[in-house]
Design an enzyme around this catalytic site. Sequence first.
Site, PDB file in Angstrom:
ATOM      1  N   TYR A   1       0.663  -1.229  -0.073  1.00  0.00           N
ATOM      2  CA  TYR A   1      -0.295  -0.081  -0.001  1.00  0.00           C
ATOM      3  C   TYR A   1       0.988   1.278   0.076  1.00  0.00           C
ATOM      4  O   TYR A   1       1.803   1.356   0.822  1.00  0.00           O
ATOM      5  CB  TYR A   1      -0.936  -0.020   1.284  1.00  0.00           C
TER       6      TYR A   1
ATOM      7  N   GLU B   1      -0.645   4.750  -0.624  1.00  0.00           N
ATOM      8  CA  GLU B   1      -1.664   5.887  -0.555  1.00  0.00           C
ATOM      9  C   GLU B   1      -0.638   7.044  -0.364  1.00  0.00           C
ATOM     10  O   GLU B   1       0.076   7.245   0.813  1.00  0.00           O
ATOM     11  CB  GLU B   1      -2.625   5.789   0.284  1.00  0.00           C
TER      12      GLU B   1
ATOM     13  N   ASP C   1      -7.275  14.181 -24.755  1.00  0.00           N
ATOM     14  CA  ASP C   1      -7.354  12.906 -24.158  1.00  0.00           C
ATOM     15  C   ASP C   1      -6.650  12.206 -25.558  1.00  0.00           C
ATOM     16  O   ASP C   1      -7.093  11.755 -26.415  1.00  0.00           O
ATOM     17  CB  ASP C   1      -8.723  12.264 -23.865  1.00  0.00           C
TER      18      ASP C   1
ATOM     19  N   THR D   1      -4.144   6.815 -21.530  1.00  0.00           N
ATOM     20  CA  THR D   1      -3.782   5.307 -21.141  1.00  0.00           C
ATOM     21  C   THR D   1      -2.194   5.201 -21.564  1.00  0.00           C
ATOM     22  O   THR D   1      -1.589   6.015 -22.341  1.00  0.00           O
ATOM     23  CB  THR D   1      -4.546   4.337 -21.911  1.00  0.00           C
TER      24      THR D   1
ATOM     25  N   LYS E   1      -1.573   1.564 -25.174  1.00  0.00           N
ATOM     26  CA  LYS E   1      -1.920   1.357 -26.532  1.00  0.00           C
ATOM     27  C   LYS E   1      -0.633   1.684 -27.531  1.00  0.00           C
ATOM     28  O   LYS E   1       0.051   0.591 -27.464  1.00  0.00           O
ATOM     29  CB  LYS E   1      -3.194   2.287 -26.958  1.00  0.00           C
TER      30      LYS E   1
ATOM     31  N   ARG F   1      -1.322  -1.705 -18.929  1.00  0.00           N
ATOM     32  CA  ARG F   1      -2.723  -1.128 -18.769  1.00  0.00           C
ATOM     33  C   ARG F   1      -2.633  -0.043 -17.802  1.00  0.00           C
ATOM     34  O   ARG F   1      -2.442  -0.511 -16.582  1.00  0.00           O
ATOM     35  CB  ARG F   1      -3.909  -2.142 -18.511  1.00  0.00           C
TER      36      ARG F   1
END
Length: 425
Positions: free
Chosen positions: A62, A64, A208, A234, A237, A243
């Site tokens: 973790y 955060e 985007d 993203t 691609k 991903r």
Amino acid sequence: MNNLDRMSQNLLQLLEQQDPDVARLLADEAGRQETTLELIASENHVSSAVMHAAGSWLTNKYAEGYPGKRYYGGCEFHDQIEDLARDRAKELFGCGFANVQPHSGANANVAAFMAMCKPGDRILSLPIKSGGHLSHGLKPNFSGTFYDIVEYDLDPETELLDYDEIGRIARETKPNMIICGFSAYPRTIDFEAFRRIADEVGAVLMADIAHIAGLVAAGVHPSPLPHAHVVTTTTHKTLRGPRGGLVLTNDEEVAKLVDRKVFPGSQGGPLMHIIAAKAVAFGEALDPSFKTYSAQVVANARALASALVGRGYRLCSGGTDNHLMLVDLQPRDAALTGADAERWLESAGIITNKNGIPNDPRPPMVTSGLRLGASALTTRGFDEDAMVEVAELLDRVMGSQGDESTCRTVREEVRALCSRYPLPH
Ligand code: DSN
């Protein structure tokens, strides 16, 4: 076999002993990817280095918060990895700020919307039916639920962006934010023209670049960064990473807002293993070979496009400037649907997705079009001549109306083509 391949072999053996069901399915999927032609414009094949970073020890942690300001102990190496990923992203896109934590492109968009707009603000975007993305304002999506969406469209004759018309709609609707950047637009985007329109009406501009990020990074498509207030993308691609999502900007105030809206605004713990894989992918994209790869993606898309036109298909907007094309199947065969073509091609080992064409009379699960992209085949080493062979295989399957024996024969030819161009490891 290199060290990474050996590692992957060992991991599969381990998995086989512990969970043969999952191990078998993973091996089947690896075999599918090795022996089929991947033409989905939003997919690619990552390197073994990216794959292994994504499957590494960092999945246990973790973290955060942000480097130096975490809510958990034990983040020494996570801080260094996230800093490395951010620095590489900034270098790659030539910008001052990067947030590498968004779990996906849609999550990056949530953070960008929250940073730039209040709920109920008006946003001007291209609808999904014309090549936009669902997170740009589709009704059931967060974007269509919490914001007042107004639309521009493509010119019905040319199927191109009509900047004069977009300007007219912007003046009429007075949006708070304008979105450019698309999922199925095969042409170069004039980000400067979008910024002029945004400035004229006092809107912020969001780009985007999920589809074209790799082309932008390699300099084979103009960058939105001198123009857009905020850029989302993203990483999986044309950029050929794991991903995930990414937000970029040159504006310090926007950067602070984006950080707050990614965490704690819309996400909890970052996927640190994926951030490590993003760092590896950005490192690969900084290598000069990525420019050669991206230029070849565009050349391959053009070769496939012109071979399909030669076989009687119509391309929306008449061609492509980037990695993808939208094929209108109707002129070749008025009865042929995108859904049929996708199914028949899959049975022959050619993986595509049905896609609506502008003003498509058929519904989204049927469609009159196919969207094809050249990124994944280019990763395998396909050149223009090989793309002409692919066009011939596509046409043979679609021209036969999915005839079983034709599809079987093409399946074998696809296997042979894949062996000629094995996936790089
Ligand atoms: N669904 C992706 C695509 O295929 O373009 C975008 O999120």
